[in-house]
Write an enzyme that holds these catalytic residues in place. Structure first.
Site, PDB file in Angstrom:
ATOM      1  N   PHE A 144       0.832  -1.206   0.000  1.00  0.00           N
ATOM      2  CA  PHE A 144       0.000   0.000   0.000  1.00  0.00           C
ATOM      3  C   PHE A 144       0.871   1.263   0.000  1.00  0.00           C
ATOM      4  O   PHE A 144       0.648   2.188  -0.790  1.00  0.00           O
ATOM      5  CB  PHE A 144      -0.930   0.006   1.222  1.00  0.00           C
ATOM      6  CG  PHE A 144      -1.713   1.274   1.357  1.00  0.00           C
ATOM      7  CD1 PHE A 144      -2.918   1.433   0.683  1.00  0.00           C
ATOM      8  CD2 PHE A 144      -1.240   2.324   2.135  1.00  0.00           C
ATOM      9  CE1 PHE A 144      -3.637   2.625   0.788  1.00  0.00           C
ATOM     10  CE2 PHE A 144      -1.949   3.514   2.241  1.00  0.00           C
ATOM     11  CZ  PHE A 144      -3.151   3.661   1.562  1.00  0.00           C
ATOM     12  N   ARG A 170       2.829   1.480  -3.451  1.00  0.00           N
ATOM     13  CA  ARG A 170       1.970   1.681  -4.628  1.00  0.00           C
ATOM     14  C   ARG A 170       1.287   3.050  -4.617  1.00  0.00           C
ATOM     15  O   ARG A 170       1.225   3.732  -5.636  1.00  0.00           O
ATOM     16  CB  ARG A 170       0.924   0.572  -4.695  1.00  0.00           C
ATOM     17  CG  ARG A 170       0.032   0.650  -5.949  1.00  0.00           C
ATOM     18  CD  ARG A 170      -1.032  -0.437  -5.962  1.00  0.00           C
ATOM     19  NE  ARG A 170      -2.008  -0.203  -4.908  1.00  0.00           N
ATOM     20  CZ  ARG A 170      -2.281  -1.055  -3.925  1.00  0.00           C
ATOM     21  NH1 ARG A 170      -1.663  -2.209  -3.844  1.00  0.00           N
ATOM     22  NH2 ARG A 170      -3.179  -0.762  -3.010  1.00  0.00           N
ATOM     23  N   ASN A 171       0.780   3.471  -3.472  1.00  0.00           N
ATOM     24  CA  ASN A 171      -0.015   4.696  -3.413  1.00  0.00           C
ATOM     25  C   ASN A 171       0.790   5.967  -3.166  1.00  0.00           C
ATOM     26  O   ASN A 171       0.377   7.041  -3.600  1.00  0.00           O
ATOM     27  CB  ASN A 171      -1.100   4.569  -2.343  1.00  0.00           C
ATOM     28  CG  ASN A 171      -2.122   3.522  -2.726  1.00  0.00           C
ATOM     29  OD1 ASN A 171      -2.881   3.700  -3.666  1.00  0.00           O
ATOM     30  ND2 ASN A 171      -2.118   2.408  -2.019  1.00  0.00           N
ATOM     31  N   PHE A 172       1.915   5.837  -2.468  1.00  0.00           N
ATOM     32  CA  PHE A 172       2.646   7.046  -2.082  1.00  0.00           C
ATOM     33  C   PHE A 172       4.141   6.980  -2.375  1.00  0.00           C
ATOM     34  O   PHE A 172       4.867   7.917  -2.075  1.00  0.00           O
ATOM     35  CB  PHE A 172       2.411   7.347  -0.594  1.00  0.00           C
ATOM     36  CG  PHE A 172       0.962   7.593  -0.281  1.00  0.00           C
ATOM     37  CD1 PHE A 172       0.353   8.793  -0.625  1.00  0.00           C
ATOM     38  CD2 PHE A 172       0.190   6.608   0.317  1.00  0.00           C
ATOM     39  CE1 PHE A 172      -0.991   9.019  -0.367  1.00  0.00           C
ATOM     40  CE2 PHE A 172      -1.159   6.818   0.581  1.00  0.00           C
ATOM     41  CZ  PHE A 172      -1.751   8.029   0.230  1.00  0.00           C
TER      42      PHE A 172
END
Length: 162
Positions: A83, A86-88
């Site tokens: 997470f 991938r997101n930040f």
């Protein structure tokens, strides 16, 4: 003089590796309890920006996932790591999931809270509370969840320039 209490602490990374705080001597450290499903989760982006801006000057950011507030960090280590990446695009170290309050609180947070109370209380109130530690291991500031990472830059500058 280096603070033996702070540098005597250790924890475990998200990947299960030991992380001795003695390796942080001479660095400024920002420690944050984080969560993947919180209204403050977008702060990961700002934390990564701070890390990129200051890491070459000696800032280390440590994220500690915690599921104590609204069950907002339900994933296991691999889900949390994926997470964050991938997101930040998080590149700062993420530690293993742990409690920050109560009898089972991570010793790192027991120590930090004992050094800097917030509104006369030791207890962490929510995800994304932040503690700033200077280059000698002294806890110099504590910031609420509401404090954006960008708003910490002046305090980080002071610590790095000291």
């Amino acid at each position: 003089m280096a603070n033996p209490e702070f540098y005597g602490l250790s924890t475990t990374t998200l990947s299960g590796q030991p992380f001795p705080f003695k390796d942080l001597e001479g660095k400024a450290v920002l420690i944050v309890n984080v969560a993947s499903k919180c209204g403050f989760t977008p702060q990961y982006k700002g934390l990564e920006e701070l890390y990129q801006q200051y890491k070459d000057r000696g800032l280390v950011i440590l994220g500690f996932p915690c599921n104590q507030f609204g069950g907002q960090e339900p994933g296991d280590a691999s889900a949390i790591g994926e997470f964050c990446q991938r997101n930040f695009g998080v590149t700062f170290p993420i530690m293993e999931k742990s409690d920050v309050n109560g009898n089972d609180a991570n010793p790192v947070f027991k120590y930090l809270k004992s050094q800097k109370k917030q509104f006369m209380m030791e207890m962490i109130k929510w995800n994304f509370e932040k503690f700033l530690v200077d280059k000698s291991g002294q806890v110099v500031a504590r910031f609420s969840s509401m404090a954006t990472p960008a708003s910490l830059a002046p305090e980080i500058e002071k610590v790095l320039n000291a």
